[in-house]
Motif scaffolding. Structure first.
Motif, PDB file in Angstrom:
ATOM      1  N   MET A 258      26.638  13.757  47.226  1.00 36.22           N
ATOM      2  CA  MET A 258      25.764  14.157  46.287  1.00 36.22           C
ATOM      3  C   MET A 258      24.244  14.155  46.674  1.00 36.22           C
ATOM      4  SD  MET A 258      25.021  12.410  42.347  1.00 36.22           S
ATOM      5  CE  MET A 258      26.849  12.366  41.921  1.00 36.22           C
ATOM      6  N   ALA A 259      23.921  15.371  46.690  1.00 30.50           N
ATOM      7  CA  ALA A 259      22.154  15.429  47.006  1.00 30.50           C
ATOM      8  C   ALA A 259      21.293  14.392  46.378  1.00 30.50           C
ATOM      9  CB  ALA A 259      21.831  16.790  46.704  1.00 30.50           C
ATOM     10  N   ASN A 260      20.258  14.169  46.875  1.00 36.23           N
ATOM     11  CA  ASN A 260      19.417  12.948  46.586  1.00 36.23           C
ATOM     12  C   ASN A 260      18.809  13.194  45.499  1.00 36.23           C
ATOM     13  OD1 ASN A 260      17.899  10.448  46.809  1.00 36.23           O
ATOM     14  ND2 ASN A 260      16.308  11.589  47.533  1.00 36.23           N
ATOM     15  N   ASN A 261      18.565  14.595  44.997  1.00 35.79           N
ATOM     16  CA  ASN A 261      17.684  15.118  43.946  1.00 35.79           C
ATOM     17  C   ASN A 261      18.699  15.085  42.653  1.00 35.79           C
ATOM     18  OD1 ASN A 261      15.487  15.679  44.959  1.00 35.79           O
ATOM     19  ND2 ASN A 261      15.702  17.894  45.194  1.00 35.79           N
ATOM     20  N   GLN A 262      20.051  15.361  42.879  1.00 34.69           N
ATOM     21  CA  GLN A 262      21.173  15.366  41.840  1.00 34.69           C
ATOM     22  C   GLN A 262      21.450  13.772  41.450  1.00 34.69           C
ATOM     23  OE1 GLN A 262      24.293  17.288  43.984  1.00 34.69           O
ATOM     24  NE2 GLN A 262      24.239  18.740  42.296  1.00 34.69           N
ATOM     25  N   ARG A 263      21.503  12.941  42.458  1.00 36.62           N
ATOM     26  CA  ARG A 263      21.492  11.484  42.256  1.00 36.62           C
ATOM     27  C   ARG A 263      20.395  10.734  41.390  1.00 36.62           C
ATOM     28  NH1 ARG A 263      21.983   9.713  47.251  1.00 36.62           N
ATOM     29  NH2 ARG A 263      24.202  10.040  47.318  1.00 36.62           N
ATOM     30  N   LYS A 264      19.062  11.266  41.658  1.00 42.95           N
ATOM     31  CA  LYS A 264      17.821  10.879  40.975  1.00 42.95           C
ATOM     32  C   LYS A 264      18.032  11.195  39.564  1.00 42.95           C
ATOM     33  CE  LYS A 264      14.662  10.377  44.653  1.00 42.95           C
ATOM     34  NZ  LYS A 264      13.305  10.513  45.234  1.00 42.95           N
ATOM     35  N   GLU A 265      18.503  12.649  39.257  1.00 41.12           N
ATOM     36  CA  GLU A 265      18.711  13.161  37.841  1.00 41.12           C
ATOM     37  C   GLU A 265      19.642  12.289  37.239  1.00 41.12           C
ATOM     38  OE1 GLU A 265      19.969  17.198  35.442  1.00 41.12           O
ATOM     39  OE2 GLU A 265      19.296  17.435  37.493  1.00 41.12           O
ATOM     40  N   VAL A 266      20.831  12.166  37.692  1.00 41.07           N
ATOM     41  CA  VAL A 266      21.753  11.265  37.306  1.00 41.07           C
ATOM     42  C   VAL A 266      21.588   9.883  36.788  1.00 41.07           C
ATOM     43  CG1 VAL A 266      24.366  10.030  37.480  1.00 41.07           C
ATOM     44  CG2 VAL A 266      23.879  12.627  38.096  1.00 41.07           C
ATOM     45  N   GLU A 267      20.760   9.366  37.793  1.00 39.94           N
ATOM     46  CA  GLU A 267      20.356   7.818  37.209  1.00 39.94           C
ATOM     47  C   GLU A 267      19.037   7.947  36.290  1.00 39.94           C
ATOM     48  OE1 GLU A 267      18.541   6.534  41.031  1.00 39.94           O
ATOM     49  OE2 GLU A 267      20.824   6.167  42.102  1.00 39.94           O
ATOM     50  N   LYS A 268      18.365   9.067  36.183  1.00 39.36           N
ATOM     51  CA  LYS A 268      17.375   9.192  35.043  1.00 39.36           C
ATOM     52  C   LYS A 268      18.152   9.310  33.895  1.00 39.36           C
ATOM     53  CE  LYS A 268      14.335  12.821  33.727  1.00 39.36           C
ATOM     54  NZ  LYS A 268      14.210  14.224  33.690  1.00 39.36           N
ATOM     55  N   ASN A 269      19.118  10.183  33.778  1.00 41.46           N
ATOM     56  CA  ASN A 269      19.657  10.488  32.442  1.00 41.46           C
ATOM     57  C   ASN A 269      20.591   9.223  31.997  1.00 41.46           C
ATOM     58  OD1 ASN A 269      18.996  13.200  32.629  1.00 41.46           O
ATOM     59  ND2 ASN A 269      20.830  14.022  33.305  1.00 41.46           N
ATOM     60  N   GLU A 270      21.196   8.608  33.009  1.00 45.09           N
ATOM     61  CA  GLU A 270      21.719   7.224  32.583  1.00 45.09           C
ATOM     62  C   GLU A 270      20.545   6.269  32.006  1.00 45.09           C
ATOM     63  OE1 GLU A 270      23.918   3.635  34.744  1.00 45.09           O
ATOM     64  OE2 GLU A 270      24.432   5.456  35.485  1.00 45.09           O
ATOM     65  N   LYS A 271      19.725   6.109  32.561  1.00 48.11           N
ATOM     66  CA  LYS A 271      18.389   5.400  31.893  1.00 48.11           C
ATOM     67  C   LYS A 271      18.293   5.809  30.700  1.00 48.11           C
ATOM     68  CE  LYS A 271      14.242   3.189  33.220  1.00 48.11           C
ATOM     69  NZ  LYS A 271      13.049   3.323  33.990  1.00 48.11           N
ATOM     70  N   ILE A 272      18.107   7.075  30.567  1.00 48.87           N
ATOM     71  CA  ILE A 272      17.624   7.638  29.275  1.00 48.87           C
ATOM     72  C   ILE A 272      18.858   7.482  27.989  1.00 48.87           C
ATOM     73  CG2 ILE A 272      17.235   9.714  27.670  1.00 48.87           C
ATOM     74  CD1 ILE A 272      15.947  10.710  30.172  1.00 48.87           C
ATOM     75  N   ILE A 273      20.151   7.545  28.288  1.00 45.30           N
ATOM     76  CA  ILE A 273      21.034   7.117  27.500  1.00 45.30           C
ATOM     77  C   ILE A 273      21.026   5.694  27.125  1.00 45.30           C
ATOM     78  CG2 ILE A 273      23.780   7.210  27.432  1.00 45.30           C
ATOM     79  CD1 ILE A 273      22.691   9.937  27.042  1.00 45.30           C
ATOM     80  N   ARG A 274      21.018   4.956  28.287  1.00 43.24           N
ATOM     81  CA  ARG A 274      20.999   3.448  27.940  1.00 43.24           C
ATOM     82  C   ARG A 274      19.921   3.174  26.936  1.00 43.24           C
ATOM     83  NH1 ARG A 274      25.022   0.943  30.092  1.00 43.24           N
ATOM     84  NH2 ARG A 274      25.998   1.820  31.780  1.00 43.24           N
ATOM     85  N   GLY A 275      18.631   3.750  26.955  1.00 43.20           N
ATOM     86  CA  GLY A 275      17.746   3.515  26.233  1.00 43.20           C
ATOM     87  C   GLY A 275      17.729   3.966  24.749  1.00 43.20           C
ATOM     88  N   LEU A 276      18.502   5.219  24.639  1.00 49.34           N
ATOM     89  CA  LEU A 276      18.865   5.568  23.396  1.00 49.34           C
ATOM     90  C   LEU A 276      19.827   4.620  22.640  1.00 49.34           C
ATOM     91  CD1 LEU A 276      19.190   9.478  24.146  1.00 49.34           C
ATOM     92  CD2 LEU A 276      17.150   8.326  22.455  1.00 49.34           C
ATOM     93  N   LEU A 277      20.788   4.050  23.390  1.00 47.12           N
ATOM     94  CA  LEU A 277      21.679   3.292  22.860  1.00 47.12           C
ATOM     95  C   LEU A 277      21.115   1.925  22.139  1.00 47.12           C
ATOM     96  CD1 LEU A 277      24.742   2.877  22.411  1.00 47.12           C
ATOM     97  CD2 LEU A 277      25.019   1.785  24.655  1.00 47.12           C
ATOM     98  N   LYS A 278      19.934   1.678  22.923  1.00 50.91           N
ATOM     99  CA  LYS A 278      19.301   0.653  22.515  1.00 50.91           C
ATOM    100  C   LYS A 278      18.650   0.564  21.155  1.00 50.91           C
ATOM    101  CE  LYS A 278      18.987  -1.813  26.970  1.00 50.91           C
ATOM    102  NZ  LYS A 278      17.944  -1.887  27.886  1.00 50.91           N
ATOM    103  N   LEU A 279      18.222   1.975  20.471  1.00 52.72           N
ATOM    104  CA  LEU A 279      17.504   2.130  19.300  1.00 52.72           C
ATOM    105  C   LEU A 279      18.389   1.459  18.146  1.00 52.72           C
ATOM    106  CD1 LEU A 279      16.064   5.850  20.110  1.00 52.72           C
ATOM    107  CD2 LEU A 279      14.936   3.687  20.202  1.00 52.72           C
ATOM    108  N   SER A 280      17.592   1.118  17.228  1.00 57.67           N
ATOM    109  CA  SER A 280      18.302   0.417  16.057  1.00 57.67           C
ATOM    110  C   SER A 280      19.510   1.308  15.567  1.00 57.67           C
ATOM    111  CB  SER A 280      17.223   0.099  15.092  1.00 57.67           C
ATOM    112  OG  SER A 280      18.017  -0.607  14.133  1.00 57.67           O
ATOM    113  N   PRO A 281      19.260   2.692  15.056  1.00 55.55           N
ATOM    114  CA  PRO A 281      20.282   3.373  14.627  1.00 55.55           C
ATOM    115  C   PRO A 281      21.266   3.598  15.527  1.00 55.55           C
ATOM    116  CG  PRO A 281      17.967   4.476  14.329  1.00 55.55           C
ATOM    117  CD  PRO A 281      17.720   3.328  15.502  1.00 55.55           C
TER     118      PRO A 281
END
Length: 105
Positions: free
Chosen positions: A1-24
């Motif tokens: 996996m290219a470095n740019n792809q890896r960074k995008e996957v990590e960024k998306n994972e962080k956003i998803i985990r952040g959304l999961l922490k929202l109260s609703p």
């Protein structure tokens, strides 16, 4: 996996985990149980293990928060959607006195 792809996957994972922490999103959209660990990409909602299986039976697309890789389009859809948005759409006429929410069983 290219470095740019890896960074995008990590960024998306962080956003998803952040959304999961929202109260609703801390509770399953379907049964209200705590700690959903799946996303129903068909409806851009967070669901528990039990409800994810039911969604799969209806051929809805389900992804695990911890195991799957999310595309930028899926992340954008979840940012626009989520459980609060889904409740406004799918539960707008719900009468909890007449029809209580199902539980995790």
């Amino acid at each position: 996996m290219a470095n740019n792809q890896r960074k995008e996957v990590e960024k998306n994972e962080k956003i998803i985990r952040g959304l999961l922490k929202l109260s609703p999103n801390r509770r399953c959209i379907n049964c209200n149980s705590l700690g959903p660990q799946y996303v129903c990409t068909s409806f851009q909602t967070f669901v528990c293990t039990t409800c994810s299986g039911v969604h799969r039976e209806f051929t809805h697309r389900i992804k695990s928060v911890s195991m799957a890789k999310f595309t930028s389009d899926e992340v954008a859809a979840l940012k626009e959607g989520g459980n609060e948005c889904a409740r406004k759409i799918f539960f707008k006429d719900w009468n909890p006195q007449r029809y209580p929410l199902p539980d995790c069983r």
